[in-house]
Scaffold this motif. Sequence first.
Motif, PDB file in Angstrom:
ATOM      1  N   ARG A  35       1.010  -1.249  -0.077  1.00 12.43           N
ATOM      2  CA  ARG A  35       0.137  -0.026   0.080  1.00 12.43           C
ATOM      3  C   ARG A  35       0.971   1.346   0.093  1.00 12.43           C
ATOM      4  N   GLU A  36       1.965   1.257   0.853  1.00 19.01           N
ATOM      5  CA  GLU A  36       2.623   2.353   0.902  1.00 19.01           C
ATOM      6  C   GLU A  36       3.499   2.717  -0.485  1.00 19.01           C
ATOM      7  N   ALA A  37       3.907   1.673  -1.002  1.00 19.51           N
ATOM      8  CA  ALA A  37       4.635   1.719  -2.541  1.00 19.51           C
ATOM      9  C   ALA A  37       3.596   2.189  -3.603  1.00 19.51           C
ATOM     10  N   ASP A  38       2.498   1.919  -3.304  1.00 17.99           N
ATOM     11  CA  ASP A  38       1.324   2.222  -4.300  1.00 17.99           C
ATOM     12  C   ASP A  38       1.264   3.927  -3.987  1.00 17.99           C
ATOM     13  N   GLU A  39       1.111   4.308  -2.778  1.00 18.26           N
ATOM     14  CA  GLU A  39       0.693   5.478  -2.300  1.00 18.26           C
ATOM     15  C   GLU A  39       1.916   6.411  -2.942  1.00 18.26           C
ATOM     16  N   LEU A  40       3.265   5.901  -2.526  1.00 19.92           N
ATOM     17  CA  LEU A  40       4.369   6.626  -3.034  1.00 19.92           C
ATOM     18  C   LEU A  40       4.382   6.782  -4.763  1.00 19.92           C
ATOM     19  N   GLN A  67       1.866   6.886  -6.668  1.00 10.77           N
ATOM     20  CA  GLN A  67       0.568   7.851  -6.889  1.00 10.77           C
ATOM     21  C   GLN A  67       1.148   9.243  -6.531  1.00 10.77           C
ATOM     22  N   HIS A  68       1.887   9.444  -5.626  1.00 13.99           N
ATOM     23  CA  HIS A  68       2.180  10.748  -5.436  1.00 13.99           C
ATOM     24  C   HIS A  68       3.376  11.575  -6.412  1.00 13.99           C
ATOM     25  N   GLN A  69       4.231  10.135  -6.730  1.00 17.00           N
ATOM     26  CA  GLN A  69       5.256  10.656  -7.649  1.00 17.00           C
ATOM     27  C   GLN A  69       4.591  11.198  -8.967  1.00 17.00           C
ATOM     28  N   VAL A  70       3.635  10.211  -9.444  1.00 17.94           N
ATOM     29  CA  VAL A  70       2.972  10.382 -10.689  1.00 17.94           C
ATOM     30  C   VAL A  70       2.368  11.915 -10.546  1.00 17.94           C
ATOM     31  N   ALA A  71       1.718  12.243  -9.426  1.00 13.26           N
ATOM     32  CA  ALA A  71       0.816  13.304  -9.422  1.00 13.26           C
ATOM     33  C   ALA A  71       1.777  14.532  -9.200  1.00 13.26           C
ATOM     34  N   GLU A  72       2.936  14.628  -8.784  1.00 14.84           N
ATOM     35  CA  GLU A  72       3.999  15.485  -8.852  1.00 14.84           C
ATOM     36  C   GLU A  72       4.350  15.737 -10.184  1.00 14.84           C
ATOM     37  N   ILE A  73       4.675  14.628 -11.072  1.00 16.25           N
ATOM     38  CA  ILE A  73       5.187  14.867 -12.456  1.00 16.25           C
ATOM     39  C   ILE A  73       3.867  15.589 -13.300  1.00 16.25           C
ATOM     40  N   VAL A  74       2.754  15.219 -13.008  1.00 13.59           N
ATOM     41  CA  VAL A  74       1.523  15.808 -13.693  1.00 13.59           C
ATOM     42  C   VAL A  74       1.442  17.257 -13.403  1.00 13.59           C
TER      43      VAL A  74
END
Length: 266
Positions: A182-187, A189-196
């Motif tokens: 779960r933490e890996a998925d959240e990380l 998703q956070h990285q993708v959100a930052e790129i976007v």
Amino acid sequence: CFIDNAAQLKQFLLAVTQHHRQTDPVIWNTLLELMLRSDLLAENEDRDSAVLQLLQRPDATYEIDEALVLLQRYGCEQGLVYLYQKLHMQAMLLQQYYHMGQHAEALRLCQQDGAEDADLWELLLQLIGESEEIDEKEVREILEAVERSGQVPLLRIVQLLCDNEKIPVDVIRELVIKQSIREADELKQHQVAEIVEAREKEIQQIQENGFRFKQTRCVACGLNLELAVVHFLCGHSFHKACVDMEKGVCPRCGESEQVQSSMDNN
């Protein structure tokens, strides 16, 4: 006259408090202790119910601290639960529920008040970690609730439970794997959100101010830029001949957004 007859004193104080308003705490404290004594119970008398009724009387002026001591001394669990609830002593109430075997009530208390008092979740895990009797299904349900609450870090959960040999290792292992995924998925998703977010800002900047290419030399060969030239959003510029156009990415950093291609006159 009641020195040697506690049973008669109990009946006398019951009658006095029922028919006359009494504000002296000593009277109520004494009556409470007499009602808690199992040797003074009448036939078919339910001690805990009678004590609970006394505690709930609006005119009762017993001292709270003294009442708690008496209830603990004589093991009146219903009375303790009532006073802990009345005094909002949530940690003591949680422990009382757990020691009474009312684990569902203990979990419900954490779910109700754990958002404001994260220590309740840790206390519940501590009680499980110290318990001599373990219900694996129940532990799994509690751990799922703890995980959903997000109030206790994974490392702390493991610390509180790992010393109890009666808790199956698989239970803790599954929790670690599940939370790690779960933490890996959240990380991610956070990285993708930052790129976007970064790309949206770049696009907005280009729309408002245009994009300025500052390089004067080809990043690949180092020679002065001359047509035909290919520019990328990352800011790198190349001679067209120095770039594999089929790949469509910046050879230096992998940026795939080609924003301008200045062709020669041929």
